[in-house]
Design a protein around this motif. Structure first.
Motif, PDB file in Angstrom:
ATOM      1  N   VAL A  83      38.024  39.871  49.010  1.00 42.38           N
ATOM      2  CA  VAL A  83      38.766  40.870  48.237  1.00 42.38           C
ATOM      3  C   VAL A  83      38.829  40.458  46.766  1.00 42.38           C
ATOM      4  O   VAL A  83      39.253  39.341  46.457  1.00 42.38           O
ATOM      5  CB  VAL A  83      40.196  41.064  48.792  1.00 42.38           C
ATOM      6  CG1 VAL A  83      40.957  42.086  47.941  1.00 42.38           C
ATOM      7  CG2 VAL A  83      40.143  41.524  50.245  1.00 42.38           C
ATOM      8  N   LEU A  84      38.427  41.371  45.900  1.00 43.33           N
ATOM      9  CA  LEU A  84      38.516  41.149  44.453  1.00 43.33           C
ATOM     10  C   LEU A  84      39.791  41.817  43.957  1.00 43.33           C
ATOM     11  O   LEU A  84      39.920  43.043  43.987  1.00 43.33           O
ATOM     12  CB  LEU A  84      37.291  41.740  43.754  1.00 43.33           C
ATOM     13  CG  LEU A  84      37.204  41.572  42.226  1.00 43.33           C
ATOM     14  CD1 LEU A  84      37.187  40.103  41.835  1.00 43.33           C
ATOM     15  CD2 LEU A  84      35.954  42.283  41.693  1.00 43.33           C
ATOM     16  N   HIS A  85      40.748  41.023  43.502  1.00 45.19           N
ATOM     17  CA  HIS A  85      42.052  41.538  43.094  1.00 45.19           C
ATOM     18  C   HIS A  85      42.064  41.909  41.612  1.00 45.19           C
ATOM     19  O   HIS A  85      41.407  41.275  40.789  1.00 45.19           O
ATOM     20  CB  HIS A  85      43.139  40.502  43.371  1.00 45.19           C
ATOM     21  CG  HIS A  85      43.465  40.365  44.824  1.00 45.19           C
ATOM     22  ND1 HIS A  85      44.431  41.124  45.445  1.00 45.19           N
ATOM     23  CD2 HIS A  85      42.910  39.575  45.793  1.00 45.19           C
ATOM     24  CE1 HIS A  85      44.490  40.786  46.728  1.00 45.19           C
ATOM     25  NE2 HIS A  85      43.579  39.853  46.964  1.00 45.19           N
ATOM     26  N   SER A  86      42.849  42.930  41.295  1.00 49.62           N
ATOM     27  CA  SER A  86      42.917  43.435  39.925  1.00 49.62           C
ATOM     28  C   SER A  86      43.727  42.521  39.018  1.00 49.62           C
ATOM     29  O   SER A  86      44.662  41.851  39.460  1.00 49.62           O
ATOM     30  CB  SER A  86      43.519  44.844  39.921  1.00 49.62           C
ATOM     31  OG  SER A  86      44.784  44.846  40.549  1.00 49.62           O
ATOM     32  N   TRP A  87      43.333  42.507  37.740  1.00 51.00           N
ATOM     33  CA  TRP A  87      44.048  41.793  36.675  1.00 51.00           C
ATOM     34  C   TRP A  87      44.411  40.360  37.080  1.00 51.00           C
ATOM     35  O   TRP A  87      45.536  39.913  36.873  1.00 51.00           O
ATOM     36  CB  TRP A  87      45.319  42.554  36.280  1.00 51.00           C
ATOM     37  CG  TRP A  87      45.131  43.994  35.935  1.00 51.00           C
ATOM     38  CD1 TRP A  87      45.705  45.065  36.546  1.00 51.00           C
ATOM     39  CD2 TRP A  87      44.312  44.537  34.882  1.00 51.00           C
ATOM     40  NE1 TRP A  87      45.301  46.239  35.947  1.00 51.00           N
ATOM     41  CE2 TRP A  87      44.438  45.942  34.928  1.00 51.00           C
ATOM     42  CE3 TRP A  87      43.476  43.962  33.917  1.00 51.00           C
ATOM     43  CZ2 TRP A  87      43.772  46.787  34.041  1.00 51.00           C
ATOM     44  CZ3 TRP A  87      42.812  44.819  33.044  1.00 51.00           C
ATOM     45  CH2 TRP A  87      42.965  46.205  33.097  1.00 51.00           C
ATOM     46  N   SER A  88      43.460  39.633  37.650  1.00 50.98           N
ATOM     47  CA  SER A  88      43.762  38.295  38.153  1.00 50.98           C
ATOM     48  C   SER A  88      42.575  37.355  37.990  1.00 50.98           C
ATOM     49  O   SER A  88      41.419  37.786  38.025  1.00 50.98           O
ATOM     50  CB  SER A  88      44.118  38.339  39.650  1.00 50.98           C
ATOM     51  OG  SER A  88      45.224  39.153  39.900  1.00 50.98           O
ATOM     52  N   VAL A  89      42.876  36.077  37.828  1.00 48.05           N
ATOM     53  CA  VAL A  89      41.879  35.024  38.002  1.00 48.05           C
ATOM     54  C   VAL A  89      41.910  34.675  39.489  1.00 48.05           C
ATOM     55  O   VAL A  89      42.919  34.173  39.999  1.00 48.05           O
ATOM     56  CB  VAL A  89      42.212  33.787  37.145  1.00 48.05           C
ATOM     57  CG1 VAL A  89      41.193  32.681  37.393  1.00 48.05           C
ATOM     58  CG2 VAL A  89      42.249  34.155  35.660  1.00 48.05           C
ATOM     59  N   ASN A 119      40.863  32.513  41.712  1.00 47.85           N
ATOM     60  CA  ASN A 119      41.204  31.237  42.336  1.00 47.85           C
ATOM     61  C   ASN A 119      42.572  30.708  41.920  1.00 47.85           C
ATOM     62  O   ASN A 119      42.956  29.601  42.287  1.00 47.85           O
ATOM     63  CB  ASN A 119      40.122  30.193  42.053  1.00 47.85           C
ATOM     64  CG  ASN A 119      39.981  29.849  40.581  1.00 47.85           C
ATOM     65  OD1 ASN A 119      40.787  30.286  39.755  1.00 47.85           O
ATOM     66  ND2 ASN A 119      38.958  29.069  40.245  1.00 47.85           N
ATOM     67  N   LYS A 120      43.319  31.506  41.155  1.00 45.96           N
ATOM     68  CA  LYS A 120      44.666  31.094  40.757  1.00 45.96           C
ATOM     69  C   LYS A 120      45.762  31.918  41.426  1.00 45.96           C
ATOM     70  O   LYS A 120      46.931  31.774  41.102  1.00 45.96           O
ATOM     71  CB  LYS A 120      44.811  31.178  39.229  1.00 45.96           C
ATOM     72  CG  LYS A 120      43.948  30.180  38.476  1.00 45.96           C
ATOM     73  CD  LYS A 120      44.231  30.216  36.987  1.00 45.96           C
ATOM     74  CE  LYS A 120      43.344  29.243  36.216  1.00 45.96           C
ATOM     75  NZ  LYS A 120      43.575  27.846  36.614  1.00 45.96           N
ATOM     76  N   ILE A 121      45.372  32.803  42.339  1.00 49.53           N
ATOM     77  CA  ILE A 121      46.367  33.637  43.009  1.00 49.53           C
ATOM     78  C   ILE A 121      46.365  33.362  44.509  1.00 49.53           C
ATOM     79  O   ILE A 121      45.376  32.889  45.068  1.00 49.53           O
ATOM     80  CB  ILE A 121      46.117  35.139  42.752  1.00 49.53           C
ATOM     81  CG1 ILE A 121      44.744  35.572  43.281  1.00 49.53           C
ATOM     82  CG2 ILE A 121      46.257  35.467  41.273  1.00 49.53           C
ATOM     83  CD1 ILE A 121      44.489  37.065  43.206  1.00 49.53           C
ATOM     84  N   SER A 122      47.496  33.644  45.128  1.00 46.20           N
ATOM     85  CA  SER A 122      47.621  33.478  46.574  1.00 46.20           C
ATOM     86  C   SER A 122      48.465  34.628  47.109  1.00 46.20           C
ATOM     87  O   SER A 122      49.675  34.496  47.328  1.00 46.20           O
ATOM     88  CB  SER A 122      48.284  32.140  46.910  1.00 46.20           C
ATOM     89  OG  SER A 122      48.376  31.967  48.308  1.00 46.20           O
ATOM     90  N   PRO A 123      47.831  35.814  47.308  1.00 50.46           N
ATOM     91  CA  PRO A 123      48.579  36.990  47.726  1.00 50.46           C
ATOM     92  C   PRO A 123      49.329  36.782  49.041  1.00 50.46           C
ATOM     93  O   PRO A 123      48.813  36.170  49.978  1.00 50.46           O
ATOM     94  CB  PRO A 123      47.492  38.061  47.872  1.00 50.46           C
ATOM     95  CG  PRO A 123      46.370  37.590  47.001  1.00 50.46           C
ATOM     96  CD  PRO A 123      46.406  36.103  47.102  1.00 50.46           C
TER      97      PRO A 123
END
Length: 444
Positions: free
Chosen positions: A20-26, A28-32
């Motif tokens: 999944v490609l998340h919007s407005w995000s880097v 490898n720095k997010i953890s939904p």
């Protein structure tokens, strides 16, 4: 091909991270957070932790999660007919268009349906140019209109930088941000009263070249900026004087968010075009609309409308919106937003009194922003403009602390947006304000 079923939180995160490609995000720095379910004003994760949704997800779940009337309407429509192309007419699509004409102010009478707010704004820009024969669009700096080519070009938020150069013809004006007025807020202020600043912009750009002025009635993600009384009326008057269309983006402010059906009703202003999405059906199925006044509706009758979407007026989306509007009317949702808005205003004023980090609270209905500062005297922002990474860390810590206490927040730079579902109860508001009180105590 086998389909995995009964996934646990860990496997959901693994698949999300990989696919999944998340919007407005880097990435490898997010953890939904894996969400297991939701109902009313709450959602919960796979560990059973429950969160009060003080953001309405993306300021769209106005009716709250899983409203039974809307869910039933989607199921009923799916049993009858799931989809039919835009060239056809259908009772569900036609009835929604009639209802929108009924609840919107003035003579806004005809809708072009889209999949969301960005596409509604995109088509508003195009129609304004076709109708006037002019090419320039005046937009504002502290704005967000969407991420498609035209809507991101009209956006003033730094998120537009990555899409530049955008479409030609976009020019900008300053915002009526009274707390940080770009003109220094003299009396009378040319920016915050509206007309003098717009007239100056038109002097430089040539009013005969300007098709439309496009603005959020109340600025959303860029700070919940409520215009001073008289501002919107003065913009309307300047537009009328020069034959310029007024486009109001009510993707966030519309459908009850301000305690009125539409934000512009707070100032008795009717735009030539209003764009809506989000609260039209609480995002249960993607839907937006560009709604136009009678003069434009008459004009397009014998003109070629060079716009279209495969899913314009998708039947499941339209059915959900009809049910949503009916629920608003039957359950007094707009009235509840107004009443709870008064309680929220009082609660946020109390937070401002108790916490030096709160520079200003502002809003209408259930559409509020808490602007955080490091120093009330200097008004130094709690985090810098367009903060990211370590610069944004203080706000990130506040959001994390709130989540740990069961409160989901939406923030943008140094502003906490307080935008719960419009069906929220007084007890739930008090719960959220109590957690905010606790969390703001951590900011000093």
């Amino acid at each position: 091909m086998a389909v995995e079923a009964g996934l646990d939180a860990k496997r959901i995160q693994e698949l999300d991270r990989k696919h999944v490609l998340h919007s407005w995000s880097v990435q490898n720095k997010i953890s939904p957070l894996p969400v297991a379910g939701a109902e009313g004003r709450y959602f919960w994760d796979y560990d059973g932790n429950r969160y009060l949704d003080f953001a309405s997800q993306l300021v769209n779940v106005n009716l709250g999660h899983q409203h039974p009337k809307v869910i039933a309407a989607i199921k009923e429509q799916a049993d009858k007919l799931t989809t039919i192309g835009p060239p056809m007419a259908h009772e569900t699509r036609s009835e929604l268009a009639r209802l929108i004409a009924e609840v919107t102010p003035g003579d806004l009478t005809m809708s072009f349906f889209t999949n969301g707010g960005a596409e509604a704004n995109e088509n508003a820009i195009k129609l304004a140019r076709w109708y006037t024969g002019r090419h320039k669009i005046v937009a504002r700096y502290r704005s967000y209109h969407g991420a498609t080519a035209g809507s991101i070009s009209a956006t003033g938020d730094p998120r537009r930088w990555f899409a530049e150069p955008g479409i030609p013809g976009i020019v900008r004006m300053l915002d009526p941000y009274t707390y940080r007025c770009p003109a220094g807020h003299p009396d009378p202020c040319p920016v915050c009263t509206g007309a003098p600043h717009l007239e100056e912009i038109l002097q430089y750009e040539g009013p005969q070249n300007v098709a439309a002025v496009m603005m959020e009635t109340i600025v959303g993600t860029n700070g919940v900026l409520v215009p001073p009384d008289g501002y919107l009326q003065s913009i309307r008057e300047v537009c009328d004087r020069h034959g310029i269309l007024l486009i109001l983006d009510e993707v966030m402010a519309g459908f009850g968010r301000t305690g009125k059906w539409f934000g512009c009703e707070n100032w008795d202003v009717v735009p030539d075009i209003i764009t809506v999405a989000k609260g039209i059906n609480s995002g249960y199925v993607p839907l937006g609309a560009m709604v136009i006044r009678e003069p434009l509706a008459e004009w397009v009758q014998d003109k070629y409308f060079a716009g279209g979407l495969t899913y314009s007026g998708h039947l499941l989306a339209c059915a959900s919106a009809i049910a949503s509007i009916e629920a608003f009317q039957e359950e007094g949702v707009v009235e509840n937003a107004a009443a709870m808005g008064e309680a929220l205003a009082s609660g946020l004023a109390g937070l401002q009194e108790r916490h030096p980090s709160v520079g200003e609270v502002r809003g209408k209905g259930l559409f509020w922003g808490i602007e955080l500062v490091r120093d009330r005297e200097t008004r130094e922002p709690f985090v810098p403009f367009n903060a990211a990474g370590e610069d944004f860390a203080p706000m990130a810590r506040l959001m994390k602390a709130a989540m740990e206490r069961g409160l989901y927040l939406m923030t943008h730079w140094n502003v906490i947006m307080v935008v719960p579902p419009l069906t929220i109860t007084r007890e739930e508001l008090d719960e959220g304000i109590g957690i905010l009180d606790d969390v703001l105590g951590l900011s000093g």
